[in-house]
Design a protein around this motif. Sequence first.
Motif, PDB file in Angstrom:
ATOM      1  N   GLU A   1       0.829  -1.207   0.000  1.00  0.00           N
ATOM      2  CA  GLU A   1       0.000   0.000   0.000  1.00  0.00           C
ATOM      3  C   GLU A   1       0.864   1.260   0.000  1.00  0.00           C
ATOM      4  O   GLU A   1       0.620   2.201  -0.757  1.00  0.00           O
ATOM      5  CB  GLU A   1      -0.935  -0.003   1.218  1.00  0.00           C
ATOM      6  CG  GLU A   1      -1.847  -1.212   1.305  1.00  0.00           C
ATOM      7  CD  GLU A   1      -2.809  -1.302   0.130  1.00  0.00           C
ATOM      8  OE1 GLU A   1      -3.057  -0.255  -0.517  1.00  0.00           O
ATOM      9  OE2 GLU A   1      -3.316  -2.404  -0.131  1.00  0.00           O
TER      10      GLU A   1
ATOM     11  N   LYS B   1      -0.875  -1.657   6.382  1.00  0.00           N
ATOM     12  CA  LYS B   1      -2.343  -1.712   6.418  1.00  0.00           C
ATOM     13  C   LYS B   1      -2.908  -0.560   7.239  1.00  0.00           C
ATOM     14  O   LYS B   1      -3.932   0.039   6.869  1.00  0.00           O
ATOM     15  CB  LYS B   1      -2.791  -3.047   7.001  1.00  0.00           C
ATOM     16  CG  LYS B   1      -2.441  -4.242   6.111  1.00  0.00           C
ATOM     17  CD  LYS B   1      -2.748  -5.558   6.805  1.00  0.00           C
ATOM     18  CE  LYS B   1      -2.347  -6.751   5.927  1.00  0.00           C
ATOM     19  NZ  LYS B   1      -2.561  -8.060   6.611  1.00  0.00           N
TER      20      LYS B   1
ATOM     21  N   LYS C   1      -2.772   2.712   5.261  1.00  0.00           N
ATOM     22  CA  LYS C   1      -3.839   2.755   4.250  1.00  0.00           C
ATOM     23  C   LYS C   1      -5.174   3.167   4.888  1.00  0.00           C
ATOM     24  O   LYS C   1      -5.873   4.057   4.378  1.00  0.00           O
ATOM     25  CB  LYS C   1      -3.973   1.391   3.587  1.00  0.00           C
ATOM     26  CG  LYS C   1      -5.097   1.347   2.541  1.00  0.00           C
ATOM     27  CD  LYS C   1      -5.375  -0.061   2.083  1.00  0.00           C
ATOM     28  CE  LYS C   1      -6.557  -0.073   1.094  1.00  0.00           C
ATOM     29  NZ  LYS C   1      -6.966  -1.439   0.714  1.00  0.00           N
TER      30      LYS C   1
ATOM     31  N   GLU D   1      -7.370   6.685   4.299  1.00  0.00           N
ATOM     32  CA  GLU D   1      -8.782   6.645   3.908  1.00  0.00           C
ATOM     33  C   GLU D   1      -9.638   7.510   4.838  1.00  0.00           C
ATOM     34  O   GLU D   1     -10.557   8.191   4.393  1.00  0.00           O
ATOM     35  CB  GLU D   1      -9.274   5.191   3.924  1.00  0.00           C
ATOM     36  CG  GLU D   1      -8.697   4.347   2.784  1.00  0.00           C
ATOM     37  CD  GLU D   1      -9.069   2.869   2.897  1.00  0.00           C
ATOM     38  OE1 GLU D   1      -9.635   2.494   3.958  1.00  0.00           O
ATOM     39  OE2 GLU D   1      -8.780   2.102   1.973  1.00  0.00           O
TER      40      GLU D   1
END
Length: 997
Positions: free
Chosen positions: A649, A831, A834, A838
């Motif tokens: 990512e 993770k 990411k 968002e």
Amino acid sequence: MTETKSRNYDVLPILAACLLIILQRVLLSAVEIPQYATNPGRFYIYSFMKVIAGAGLNLIPLYMGYHYQKIYRKNVFSYLSRFFLLYLFIGLCSNVFFYIRSSALNLHDYWLGFFPISQNYFIYAVSCVLLFCSTPWLVKWLEQVSPKLLKNLFFALTLLFVIFPTLFSKDLWGFQEGQNIIWIFYLFFLGYIIKQFNWINKLKFSFLHLAFSVVILGGLILLMTQISLIVRGDASTANRFSVPYSLFSMYYTLSLFIFLQWLSQKMALRVKGPILSTSLITTIVLAYWPLISYRVTTYEKKSFPTSGKAWLLNIFEFVGIYILAAILFTLVCLLLQKTWPFKKINNYLAFNSLSELSQKLRAVKEWLYKKRAIFYVGIFFYFFTFIQIFLLEKKEGWKQTIQVALKVFTQRQSILVLTTFIIMAFFLLLLLLTNRFWYVFSITLVIDLLLTVSSVLKVTLREEPVFPSDLKMLNSISELLAMVSPILIVAGIIIVIFLTISSIIIQRKLQHRYALKFNWKKRVVGILTLLVLLSGVFFINHKNSPSYLLFNLFRVNKTFFNQGDAVRENGPIIQFLNNIDIEIMPEPEGYSKEKIEEIMKKYDEEAENINKTRHDWLNNQTLILNLSESFSDPSRLPNVTVSGNPIPEISQIKKDTTSGLMLSSGYGGGTANIEWQGLTGLDISSLSPTLVTPYTQLVDSQQISPNITNLFDEKIAIHPFTASLYKRKEVFEKFGFEQFYYVDSPDKLTYTDKIARNRYISDESAYKETLKALQSNTETTQFIQLSTMQNHMPYGDFYDQNDFSFEGTAVIDSKKHELVTFMQGLNYTDKAVKEFIEELDKIQKPITFVFYGDHLPPLYSGNDMKKYGLEHHETDYFIYSNAYSREQMQKLNKKVVSPNNFSALAFEQANIKVTPFYALLTQVANDLPAATIDPVSSVSNRYNGKQIFVTDKNKMISENELTKAQKEILADYNYIQYDLTAGEQYSAKWAEQKIES
């Protein structure tokens, strides 16, 4: 002139011994040992050379036994002082050489150097010296033995020491490859037998015997290798008969000695005794002093070339270097023995008999008795220092108290000794100045007591020692005393009164007993010497200064980031001295108020030019600086091949936004230094080498500390770990942070979840904490300093599943599982980042998010740091603008950056206006290559190396390679940085100003 009366010695056996000893040392230490499985040809050559070289150590005691008539009539004790001085000289010179090569000193090496017999150290040389001293008594006993008994003794000893070990293929008597004292005495006896029974003349065709013995040894290596392969499946027992005490090796040794001795006599090749003894001492020290052999193995070992010819050339090249070193040292030592200082020291140490040695020892004892008062003071302060360090250690219960006491005595001896030396130097200086023993003792004790009590109190309250800068607080003595328990104050007053009265009474009554008896010349010399020695405290952190080397020698902890732990390890006195020599930054030529005002005006105009094309700040403009602990892509490291991508990512984010590599000044540590650069916009590589950690060594001394928080209305720091290191609490308070979230902070952390067995709070929790802070304020400008700690060392068995593996030599076997754990942690970070981004895109205010790793984890010790220094000091970074601000953002093309560039780059990507100070930082970021500490010189993170620059093509350059325009920008930046950190702070208010609405 008969042989027994000749002062010259046959030279060929000793010359051959020296050459073979050097060859053996090179084979053992300087080249990699070939294995049969990978290179059988090289294995055979190596094994043959090793067994041939093994005779070197045997030849010397054989020679001594053969020439016993020249030795036993000498006064052997009279030579010991000369031998010892030569040994010390060669050893000390070698240590200096290897310090230059490796920058490492060890007090233990010097102890063993002066007292090699104390720990069974330097076995062969000590055994030879003992043999030399025993020769008169040994020969006297042997001369009383009948020839028949001598022969029987010879056969019996040979059966025990040679035949039996050969038959059983075991080192039955612990001969340690021929270095054991029993074996050496046996060889002396064998040399004596050769002389007594005239084997030199009786043995015909000695050269053919030598050639035949060499053929046998070579044949045995070939034969035993094949047998070992058949029986064991490998070549592990191929060299079972190649040890110096086997029958076949002894046949070769005797053949070699007899041939060389015969040839030397036939050709009359002889030298004087001093040349022979000096050559032997030089060769043995260079080849077998354990410190040298260890350093050669560690720092000088040759690589393993593919070519067999190159491999052999490596061996011969190293042998040649060793021979040249031996010749050079021999010549220097021969000249040294003729100098006045050497002769004087030798005469002082020399003794001709055990009774004379006893007399010298009695004289030393009498001298010590006369000076006993001073030695008693030294002993007193040694134990007082022990108490100091003991009191600083945390203890719970009597068992731990005993453990701490044992720990201090067993692990801190070098610190105890060094501290005692420093105290005694101060004590003797005052004594020479005043000649008042008890007054000086009381003054020294009171000062030491004050430092002890204040250090214990300060460590208890603030986890830091007393700093030299704390002396400024003596102006507010009443405020200081108000913070101390009244009981301590009363106890202190009583102790001072008691010491004052008692010292006055004792001094008056015992003045004559303790008064110095020196004349004024000796006192002046002593005072000047001590002043010079004590002045070294102002150069302790100047690399390679005498005091710097001395502190390294005594293993003083020079790590400044954790002053609490350092004072427990070093004690309050040494840690206090450690913090004296702090030069912040060299003053630029022409520094003045006028020069600073000129630069400020220049960048006032530059800010106006930049802001013509930039947008105004919105009322809720937000910036996040995220330092991700140890984050770095392992696939970029040389000699590492990663299976899979643990950070897919972040790799994609880097492609879509401003990103690249960040230059780290540390490897495996130095987090706060990176943080300081990001917050202040200042460059650590421009600071003095003595300023290692700005948080603990600089910020306290600044009246004003301009930093990025000055631009924002709300300032928040999130650090999901303890805040005791680097004085973060005090620094962040001075920087203007209004909330500081850390473990056990008054501002409580809401999210503290961890992943599996990881001891650190997860990055996911840290990002949730950040989102909470972001969402709590949408009205005013906001700055958040976030440090995510999930991937902090050590890397144990944290996770239930590890999805990534690797291959390569960069990671040694013991660290391989740690890298697997680290990569799994990176994946969890990936993770979490990411998900965090968002969420940022959902927030309705302009947010610029700067993400970067602070340094690499200390897992790549298999790589050569000098060769790959830059790669080991580069981490990953990106700058992300959330959806709300994306329309006005502009992606930047900056492949290599320094931490001090982040604020300017963030404002440029957000396309918002800057103040004049940040206009300067913008020019530095855009027009200068990224700056950092030379990655080769800063591996240890313990001092700042020289400054270098790295271009966007990842090429290192020096300041001299900058353009004229770049040098001008760098000069402006250095003037402002000096003014803010070490100067008069003419530009402090200018650097603190906010963006005008």
